[in-house]
Design an enzyme around this catalytic site. Sequence first.
Site, short mmCIF file in Angstrom:
data_model
loop_
_atom_site.label_atom_id
_atom_site.label_comp_id
_atom_site.label_asym_id
_atom_site.label_seq_id
_atom_site.Cartn_x
_atom_site.Cartn_y
_atom_site.Cartn_z
CG HIS A 132 -1.74 1.26 1.30
ND1 HIS A 132 -2.93 1.37 0.63
CD2 HIS A 132 -1.54 2.45 1.92
CE1 HIS A 132 -3.44 2.57 0.84
NE2 HIS A 132 -2.61 3.25 1.61
CG ASP B 65 -11.93 4.21 6.22
OD1 ASP B 65 -11.39 5.01 7.00
OD2 ASP B 65 -11.70 4.20 5.00
NE ARG C 80 -9.78 10.96 9.39
CZ ARG C 80 -8.95 10.16 8.72
NH1 ARG C 80 -9.36 8.98 8.30
NH2 ARG C 80 -7.72 10.52 8.47
CB SER D 131 -8.38 5.60 7.68
OG SER D 131 -8.81 5.67 6.36
CE LYS E 84 -8.94 2.70 3.53
NZ LYS E 84 -9.27 4.10 3.37
N1 URA Z 1 -5.87 7.23 2.96
C1 URA Z 1 -6.86 6.61 3.65
O1 URA Z 1 -7.38 5.58 3.20
N2 URA Z 1 -7.24 7.13 4.82
C2 URA Z 1 -6.69 8.23 5.35
O2 URA Z 1 -7.09 8.65 6.43
C3 URA Z 1 -5.68 8.88 4.63
C4 URA Z 1 -5.28 8.34 3.43
#
Ligand code: URA
Length: 449
Positions: free
Chosen positions: A82, A161, A168, A183, A187
Amino acid sequence: MRMYDLIEKKKHGGSLTRQEIRCMVQGFAGGEIPDYQMAAMLMAIYFRGMDREETLALTMEMASSGDMVDLSAIEGIKVDKHSTGGVGDKTTLVIGPLAASLGVKVAKMSGRGLGHTGGTIDKLESIPGLSTAIDRERFFRIVNETGIAVIGQSGNMVPADKKMYALRDVTATVDSIPLIASSIMSKKIAAGSDGIVLDVKTGSGAFMKSLKDSVALAKEMVAIGTGAGRRCCALITDMDVPLGRAVGNSLEVVEAIETLKGRGPEDLTQVCLELCAHMLYMAGRGGLDACRAMAEEAMADGRGVKTLAAMVKAQGGDESYILDPGRFPEAAFSLEVKAEEEGVITHIDTEGCGIASAMLGAGRQKKEDVIDYSAGIRLCKKYGDSVKKGEAIAVLFASREELFEGASKKLLSAYTIERGQEGRPSENRKRIYARVDENGEEYYPDPIS
Ligand code: URA
């Protein structure tokens, strides 16, 4: 348990228990906790932070708020990667096939670009016919057969999320390390891989502009990954300058193919080799030096291109574009952006470059905008390069000529050119700053000048 009491507790710097975090996440995802209370909690977390235990609990509760992918139908060790996002970041297109060609299983769910950053799904969809909306069974079959598939995230993954991120975004609470870490990692954990390699970008085009913050974010994410029972490590890589020379979807696919053949730009090649080595390492293929040697050998003999072509074909795409990248259509119009003065490039506002590319049609300003796959920028000059007045620093590509005016101004203003700065060659720049694993951080040596 009342949300009011949880907000009060966090406001005074208290630690939330697993049970409290579970009630909060489930209540918010289920619609019983209203946005205004969650917004107050997010701001309290922003100022008071979260300890490791709380951050891990928040991550796990968010991960389990929707579908958790079970990858056990795929044979072998599955390793995900990632990147925290940036400009010209086409690393997934290089290291995914490269690692898969070396026996690592890559079952990857990627995202689209938004704002100044690009996304892997948009880049892949510039290949005619390729689909990233693939059902689970076919996804598993492709990974078993070719070693890799890259798809978009399914509708019901990590819904908590999705809701929290949207809140947010409008309450100035994005840039909080526990909130970003939970966050992203929720995932990754829901996506089911055994190992996770994180590419945490740092610099003017990244979320985290300073090395200190980037290392702190990496440490938090690695602690979460390890705490969730996954093998996990992070590299901190440079995003103070766009990665490679191509910015824009099909332009980046072509550059990724060149890199897989061992003919890519030096910065992109170096970052990809180190990330790939870490994917092999997470898959238990040997020590880091042995993994680096394997990655280098595979890049030198170009075997990753065959794997990329096989994946593209399996996902319904026309693999002839991978075998002959000259087939990608060029944009109808191009324009050279010329230096207005002589000197050395001492800074690039990388976020500004990404915005210029989006203005040309390569990215979205809003979610519903349509992407122009051939639009983008080829950077002729980067950090440390000397330029003469009137020399091209970049070439812009677009389907409509009128887009050039705003984009060229934006790009020019992103470059700082100074006189008397000769002797700051771009090779002196660090591409990889540090690696973080469960034992702590290790800084990479300065490049040899
Ligand atoms: N990418 C995400 O998936 N979440 C965040 O909070 C910041 C970047």
